[in-house]
Design a protein around this motif. Structure first.
Motif, PDB file in Angstrom:
ATOM      1  N   UNK A 123      23.026 -23.770 -19.622  1.00  0.00           N
ATOM      2  CA  UNK A 123      21.695 -24.324 -19.831  1.00  0.00           C
ATOM      3  C   UNK A 123      21.494 -25.602 -19.040  1.00  0.00           C
ATOM      4  N   UNK A 124      22.331 -25.760 -18.042  1.00  0.00           N
ATOM      5  CA  UNK A 124      22.201 -26.943 -17.218  1.00  0.00           C
ATOM      6  C   UNK A 124      21.574 -26.580 -15.899  1.00  0.00           C
ATOM      7  N   UNK A 125      20.922 -27.551 -15.350  1.00  0.00           N
ATOM      8  CA  UNK A 125      20.252 -27.318 -14.076  1.00  0.00           C
ATOM      9  C   UNK A 125      20.272 -28.628 -13.324  1.00  0.00           C
ATOM     10  N   UNK A 126      20.822 -28.575 -12.139  1.00  0.00           N
ATOM     11  CA  UNK A 126      20.883 -29.817 -11.372  1.00  0.00           C
ATOM     12  C   UNK A 126      21.651 -30.907 -12.073  1.00  0.00           C
ATOM     13  N   UNK A 127      22.666 -30.514 -12.837  1.00  0.00           N
ATOM     14  CA  UNK A 127      23.516 -31.520 -13.453  1.00  0.00           C
ATOM     15  C   UNK A 127      23.020 -32.053 -14.783  1.00  0.00           C
ATOM     16  N   UNK A 131      34.584 -15.534 -18.635  1.00  0.00           N
ATOM     17  CA  UNK A 131      33.838 -15.294 -17.398  1.00  0.00           C
ATOM     18  C   UNK A 131      33.671 -16.592 -16.620  1.00  0.00           C
ATOM     19  N   UNK A 132      34.036 -16.543 -15.355  1.00  0.00           N
ATOM     20  CA  UNK A 132      33.996 -17.768 -14.562  1.00  0.00           C
ATOM     21  C   UNK A 132      32.582 -18.222 -14.258  1.00  0.00           C
ATOM     22  N   UNK A 133      31.644 -17.308 -14.365  1.00  0.00           N
ATOM     23  CA  UNK A 133      30.282 -17.638 -13.977  1.00  0.00           C
ATOM     24  C   UNK A 133      29.354 -17.523 -15.168  1.00  0.00           C
ATOM     25  N   UNK A 134      28.763 -18.629 -15.568  1.00  0.00           N
ATOM     26  CA  UNK A 134      27.837 -18.556 -16.695  1.00  0.00           C
ATOM     27  C   UNK A 134      26.487 -19.144 -16.310  1.00  0.00           C
ATOM     28  N   UNK A 135      26.202 -19.155 -15.037  1.00  0.00           N
ATOM     29  CA  UNK A 135      24.979 -19.796 -14.581  1.00  0.00           C
ATOM     30  C   UNK A 135      23.801 -18.849 -14.542  1.00  0.00           C
ATOM     31  N   UNK A 136      22.666 -19.371 -14.146  1.00  0.00           N
ATOM     32  CA  UNK A 136      21.470 -18.539 -14.052  1.00  0.00           C
ATOM     33  C   UNK A 136      21.506 -17.665 -12.792  1.00  0.00           C
ATOM     34  N   UNK A 137      20.562 -16.759 -12.718  1.00  0.00           N
ATOM     35  CA  UNK A 137      20.531 -15.812 -11.599  1.00  0.00           C
ATOM     36  C   UNK A 137      20.359 -16.539 -10.276  1.00  0.00           C
ATOM     37  N   UNK A 163      29.602 -21.282  -5.044  1.00  0.00           N
ATOM     38  CA  UNK A 163      28.896 -22.550  -4.860  1.00  0.00           C
ATOM     39  C   UNK A 163      28.507 -23.145  -6.199  1.00  0.00           C
ATOM     40  N   UNK A 164      27.992 -22.290  -7.078  1.00  0.00           N
ATOM     41  CA  UNK A 164      27.577 -22.778  -8.391  1.00  0.00           C
ATOM     42  C   UNK A 164      28.766 -23.352  -9.144  1.00  0.00           C
ATOM     43  N   UNK A 165      29.893 -22.631  -9.082  1.00  0.00           N
ATOM     44  CA  UNK A 165      31.061 -23.084  -9.837  1.00  0.00           C
ATOM     45  C   UNK A 165      31.552 -24.429  -9.335  1.00  0.00           C
ATOM     46  N   UNK A 166      31.564 -24.575  -8.027  1.00  0.00           N
ATOM     47  CA  UNK A 166      32.095 -25.853  -7.528  1.00  0.00           C
ATOM     48  C   UNK A 166      31.121 -26.997  -7.766  1.00  0.00           C
ATOM     49  N   UNK A 167      29.829 -26.691  -7.823  1.00  0.00           N
ATOM     50  CA  UNK A 167      28.874 -27.779  -8.023  1.00  0.00           C
ATOM     51  C   UNK A 167      28.669 -28.103  -9.485  1.00  0.00           C
ATOM     52  N   UNK A 168      28.921 -27.141 -10.335  1.00  0.00           N
ATOM     53  CA  UNK A 168      28.666 -27.354 -11.761  1.00  0.00           C
ATOM     54  C   UNK A 168      29.907 -27.904 -12.420  1.00  0.00           C
ATOM     55  N   UNK A 169      29.902 -29.197 -12.670  1.00  0.00           N
ATOM     56  CA  UNK A 169      31.057 -29.766 -13.358  1.00  0.00           C
ATOM     57  C   UNK A 169      30.786 -29.763 -14.844  1.00  0.00           C
TER      58      UNK A 169
END
Lengths: 293, 312, 611
Positions: C192-196, C544-550, C603-609
């Protein structure tokens, strides 16, 4: 049409048998659905119900009739169907009659037909409609269910074709007698078109009675909900959502499948009552006052 | 309906009331429908612009970024889009043709039945399936069409090997078409019955006098009498050429029949599960509408040209 | 599957919310508030601090002032809800805008809490939310999925939830959140995060919802004289024996979405449909060689007739119906089916009994279980809301009130965080309408708490249930899990009902009162015993390593790729295509957008801390 030859009678026999077979094909699934609606959850859920209810219980119906909103929703449905059908019929007739005229009798006919056809095919989708409805203040109003679909171009085209089939000389003599178009439409054409009016009316009644989606989107106040919307919402994965453990016992009596089946009953049975009124117009209905050529 | 063409020619020859200026009352009649259509169909039509944008609801239709044909490109760039459209057309045409045919034949046969009460009850019963939603009867059919189900048992009595109707891509389309036909033939016949009831009995009398038997009467009086309605329904149905019956397909299809069973609407459905993208579904919706409109107009033109019968 | 998760989630939340939490009141110390006693007297009986509770004349204490707020001027707060038409409000005059809960909120916080709409079901609720977004009329407080949150956040429509909680959240609320962070290895806010920035607070629940597992018919195993299989080979042996005796049965249940794949894939440590870390990169699980092995095994089993030859036409509901008929030997499904369709089976099939079949070990003796641990949905606050902190104040109230009787928690909070509970330990009241409820279990419960002691979970009517409807609930995960542990112990006869906490007890007795209560509890005990030790073991437990949005590439191709995957896997299993088709599938997947998607995921994984 009377023909009592041998071949004719054989044909009759086969015909009746064949049609009876078709009718059976159509009837048995209905029996199955009715049986499902009257069965208990275990049987309904384990493929055990065929044509007879198993563990007969009326839980599904009890839930519906027992719902305090039921009567109100039923009334709303009746109102919406009656008024909606009336509005539909009126607008359909008003549009179909002029369009049934020839191009030289109605200037710009092609343009007008085009005007109606285009939005029949091309639609902006749910979002603009939603915004429109809220902007003109029809949110939470029963009219949001009646007005937007009040002029159905498909029906207009059908009615238009029916009107075209009416003998022109009848209309000419009426004109000669000094009648204007309104009179012609309502006093002559309409009574002769009862078969098509009944048909379109039937389609409208069925459509309005069964429509549930509009209610969920435009009507926030549940008091305004028509019956099918109410039923649809009762059918939610209701066995576990929010149910406290002690309620499970009661809910287990009712299954998703048997409730859905009851829903179908509520959709169909009322139509059965309305249907004969329409049917008499197109089964063995002979048009009145046809004119010899 | 034959009267239609005779009168058209008569009017064209300038007989009787063909030459007055259009009665204002006709326009008055059109006023109310035109207004309703304007408010509820034309005003929202601006929504089709969404198909050409990266629509973001907060920016609205006027503020969202214009991307032209991007979504159309995305759809057609998918390796299976041609297949999907082909499936849709095949299934839709099959359903239209089969249902209409069945409805006509049924109406004709029903018309021959003598007893009014029997006729009425037959007709009433045959419209029942129309009210059954696929969600509720889907499982019934999946069961009936399974390799050990009722249909295969019957076929087995005739010595045919069992067929996996809903699991074999080659059989899926005909199965879907036949099931739809079963569901709609009774309801579809209503229009035809209404048309038949409009046929003047004098025409039948004349035919009898001319010595025509029942079959000849059915072929030469009844059938032409409903020809107009049939054409009209066909033309209207072609407008929905890319609507192949979403609810039915969704209930009945599965991965083993995707290659013949996946239609435009199921594609959009799966796409929407991913992320409710307004623009993509608007684009596909527009695509469907335009194709349908074009076909409908073409069919209308063809009907007028070749059979002298105007639908629109 | 998502829907079942949602259902289970709500179910459990309701369970949690439906009763008073915490342990029984210690008999010493006059903590029992006799009817009519003032709050002051009650508070004097409980923990000694004067800062503990608001006194009867409403004088705020240090604690309540800071984390609870009474607004001087009334404020409006709107939300939305989904409320099935089969539920009932406390009285006929009540509705979503006026009921015990909203009145209480008005009295105690001066917030006019109301609903913009009341949808009949979740699907409509979601759709109306999208429509509200489209017409710029989002309610103040919303509950939404991660993709919706991402959309709304990207459009700037949501307030910064992370900051709100940081500024206004009570220590108790933060403690609960911290537990969730630990459980999800720091990824609690990520979806539920976006842009940090975190834009929504996920709704926390106990971890049962992730408990999907293979079951096997214990009675049939007895019949065959075999033990519960724990490796793939043992499973195969059991299937063979089963099919000999029951040639028409289905040895391994499978549905058309191939959810049942997990059982076999676990044996090969394969994670189709999920993103896996390999060599520092995230790769898509479905194209890994382990999956190939799993598919080969399944194709072999299909050939041998262990799977239903027509599984492809059956969805999970139909599979469960078949199980209800007694035709299925083993299958993979959610835990809460013990309250649903399995009850049908137990009623229908004489002597049927379920046992947990552990995720099998494969050729190298290892086993991998895949699950996505992410709490969903989440609640967010609209950027247009004038008082965004109001929600946090309400949440503070909720946690404090609901867990007031948990002495352990009170002590922990006091020692570690210096937080004194606002509400005193309160004697748990019995329902005063127990007799009517026995006759009609669906009736709301009435209690008789003194006005001063009412709060979330301690209302005098059905209202505690409403908190969940308004999205005002959440759990302290360890406590919630504990409750289920107690139920399991009770089912095994190791713990008498009287010793359980109130919520655990009500669950225990409620389940026991269902028609197949005995079976349900017994099976639940097994499920709990199997899952509980696994939850802590991250070696076994794949996240799951990826839990981001589409991502953009997903938008273009994901649905096609998913379809390709479903088609290929199904065909391989059914034997219409050989196993080599898998290799061409991998190539096609990568070539048709898979590579782009993989790149974007990384990219998402590395940017999403982790936040």
């Amino acid at each position: 049409m009377k023909d009592n030859s041998m071949s004719s009678r054989i044909f009759d026999a086969f015909n009746c048998a064949f049609l009876a077979f078709l009718a059976l094909l159509c009837f048995m699934p209905m029996v199955h659905v009715m049986a499902l609606s009257l069965s208990d959850s275990v049987s309904a859920n384990t493929n055990a119900v065929l044509f007879l209810p198993k563990g007969a219980n009326f839980e599904a119906y009890k839930m519906v009739f027992g719902n305090p909103k039921f009567l109100r929703a039923f009334g709303v449905s009746v109102f919406r169907t009656a008024v909606g059908t009336g509005a539909n019929l009126l607008l359909t007739i008003l549009a179909a009659y002029p369009l049934s005229k020839e191009a030289n009798q109605l200037r710009g006919r092609t343009l007008i037909v085009g005007y109606f056809i285009i939005p029949m095919m091309i639609s902006g989708g749910l979002i603009p409609m939603f915004i429109l409805i809220s902007k003109i203040g029809l949110m939470d109003s029963i009219w949001a269910l009646i007005l937007p679909g009040a002029c159905n171009v498909g029906y207009v085209i059908m009615m238009m074709n029916f009107f075209r089939g009416i003998n022109k000389s009848l209309l000419e003599s009426a004109v000669i007698d000094g009648a204007n178009e309104f009179v012609i439409l309502f006093r002559i054409v309409l009574p002769m078109s009862m078969a098509s009016v009944a048909t379109i009316a039937l389609f409208c009644v069925v459509a309005h009675w069964n429509e549930w989606f509009g209610g969920t989107i435009y009507l926030n106040a549940r008091d305004l909900w028509p019956l099918q919307t109410l039923l649809k919402t009762m059918m939610v994965q209701l066995d576990l959502t929010g149910m406290r453990p002690d309620e499970i016992a009661r809910i287990k009596l009712l299954s998703d499948r048997s409730f859905r089946a009851a829903q179908v009953m509520f959709a169909t049975v009322p139509i059965l009552f309305v249907y004969p009124f329409a049917q008499k117009y197109f089964i063995k209905g002979v048009t009145l006052g046809s004119v010899k050529e | 309906m034959r009267a239609n063409t005779l009168d058209a020619r008569a009017a064209a020859k300038g007989a009787a009331a063909g030459r007055r200026p259009s009665d204002w009352r006709l326009y008055a009649m059109l006023a109310a429908p035109a207004i309703i259509v304007f408010i509820f169909s034309y005003i929202p039509i601006g929504g089709v612009l969404i198909a050409f944008q990266n629509y973001s609801p907060d920016k609205g239709v006027l503020g969202s970024e214009f991307v032209g044909l991007k979504w159309f490109r995305v759809f057609f760039a998918m390796p299976d889009s041609a297949r999907i459209v082909a499936n849709t057309v095949a299934i839709a045409v099959g359903k239209i043709a089969c249902s209409q045919l069945a409805s006509v034949v049924f109406a004709l046969l029903l018309n021959e039945v003598r007893g009014a009460a029997y006729k009425r009850s037959l007709q009433t019963i045959t419209y029942f399936p129309h009210f059954l939603s696929w969600v509720i009867i889907g499982t019934v059919f999946i069961d009936m069409l399974s390799t050990r189900g009722l249909v295969n048992q019957i076929l087995g009595a005739f010595g045919t090997a069992p067929k996996f109707f809903l699991g074999d891509p080659r059989l899926f389309q005909p199965t879907a078409v036949l099931l739809e036909t079963w569901k709609e033939f009774g309801w579809g016949a209503i229009m035809y019955l209404a048309a038949i009831s409009n046929i003047s009995p004098d025409l039948y009398e004349a035919a009898t006098i001319d010595g025509a038997g029942r079959l000849k009467q059915a072929l030469h009086v009844t059938l032409p009498g409903i020809r107009g309605i049939a054409l009209m329904l066909a033309v209207l149905a072609l407008g929905g050429i890319l609507n192949a019956g979403f609810e039915q397909i969704l209930v009945l299809y599965n991965p083993s029949v995707y290659e013949t069973g996946d239609i435009v609407d199921t594609f959009i459905y799966r796409y929407g599960l991913l992320d409710a993208q307004f623009s993509m579904s608007a684009a596909i919706g527009l695509f469907k509408s335009l194709i349908g409109l074009a076909l409908m107009l073409a069919a209308n033109w063809a009907a007028a040209r070749f059979s002298d019968y105007r639908v629109l | 599957m998502k829907k079942t998760l949602a259902i289970a989630l709500c179910f459990l939340l309701a369970l949690a919310a439906a009763s008073c939490g915490g342990q029984p009141v210690a008999p010493s110390g006059a903590t029992s508030a006799a009817p009519g006693t003032s709050a002051t007297a009650a508070s004097q009986g409980s923990e000694p601090s004067a800062a503990n509770v608001a006194t009867a004349n409403g004088e705020p204490t240090e604690t309540s002032e800071k984390y609870f707020k009474y607004y001087d001027d009334p404020i409006d707060l709107t939300t939305h809800m989904a409320f099935s038409s089969t539920w009932t409000w406390h009285s006929a005059d009540d509705n979503e805008n006026s009921n015990g809960l909203t009145r209480w909120i008005k009295d105690h916080t001066n917030i006019n809490f109301s609903c913009s709409w009341n949808a009949p079901d979740d699907a409509t609720n979601t759709q109306k939310l999208d429509l509200a977004f489209a017409s710029n009329t989002l309610p103040d407080v919303i509950q939404a999925s991660s993709s919706q949150i991402a959309k709304y956040a990207a459009a700037g429509k949501l307030a910064d939830m992370g900051a709100l909680i940081e500024a206004y959240g009570s220590p108790l609320l933060k403690y609960a959140i911290q537990e969730a962070q630990d459980l999800t290895q720091g990824t609690f806010y990520l979806p539920y995060s976006y842009g940090g920035t975190a834009y929504a607070l996920p709704i926390m629940c106990d971890t049962l919802v992730y408990w999907w597992l293979p079951y096997v018919r214990g009675d049939l195993l007895d019949e065959l004289g075999m033990a519960v299989p724990s490796t793939l080979d043992e499973m195969e042996a059991a299937f063979a024996a089963y099919k000999e005796k029951h040639p028409d049965g289905v040895a391994l249940g499978m549905d058309n979405e191939l959810i049942g794949l997990r059982t076999v894939m676990a044996g090969y440590e394969a994670y189709p449909g999920s993103w896996v870390e390999k060599g520092g990169q995230a790769v898509y699980g479905s194209i890994q060689p382990e999956v190939r092995q799993g598919l080969e095994r399944l194709a072999d089993w299909y050939r041998k007739g262990y799977l239903d030859p027509e599984f492809v036409t059956k969805d999970m509901m139909q599979l469960l119906a078949d199980a209800g008929e007694g035709k299925v030997f083993s299958l993979y499904t959610a835990w809460n089916v013990i309250g649903g369709n399995f009850q049908d089976m137990w009623a229908n099939v004489e002597g049927s009994r379920l046992e947990v079949m552990p995720f099998p070990a494969g050729p190298d003796g290892k086993s991998g279980i895949a699950t996505k641990v992410a709490f969903s949905p989440a609640r967010a606050v609209s950027a247009a809301c004038e008082h965004p902190e109001a929600l946090v104040y309400l949440l503070n109230q909720y946690w404090d009130s609901f867990y007031r009787n948990n002495l352990e928690l009170r002590q922990t909070m006091k020692d570690k965080y210096g937080y004194e509970f606002h509400y005193p330990v309160t004697e748990v009241r019995e329902e005063i309408n127990k007799a009517e409820r026995e006759a009609d279990p669906a009736l709301p419960s009435f209690y008789d708490y003194p006005e001063e002691l009412t709060g979330f979970g301690y209302f005098n009517d059905y209202v505690s249930h409403y908190s969940w409807l308004y999205g005002l609930t959440g759990v302290v995960i360890s406590v919630a899990n504990d409750d289920f542990g107690q139920v399991a112990r009770g089912a095994k006869g190791e713990m008498p009902a009287e010793d359980m906490t109130v919520s655990a007890r009500s669950t225990f007795e409620g389940w026991g009162s269902t028609p197949q209560g005995g079976q349900m509890l017994a099976t639940f005990a097994e499920i709990y015993d199997y899952w509980e030790p696994l939850m802590g073991d991250s070696q076994i437990f794949h996240v799951d390593a990826f839990t981001g949005p589409t991502t953009p590439a997903m938008l273009e191709r994901q649905s096609y790729l998913d379809k390709l995957e479903a088609e290929t896997f199904t065909r391989i299993i059914m034997g219409t295509q050989p196993i080599e088709a898998f290799d061409s599938f991998v190539g096609e997947w990568l070539a048709n957008g898979g590579e782009d998607i993989t790149r974007e995921v990384n990219e998402w994984i590395s940017s999403a801390s982790p936040l």
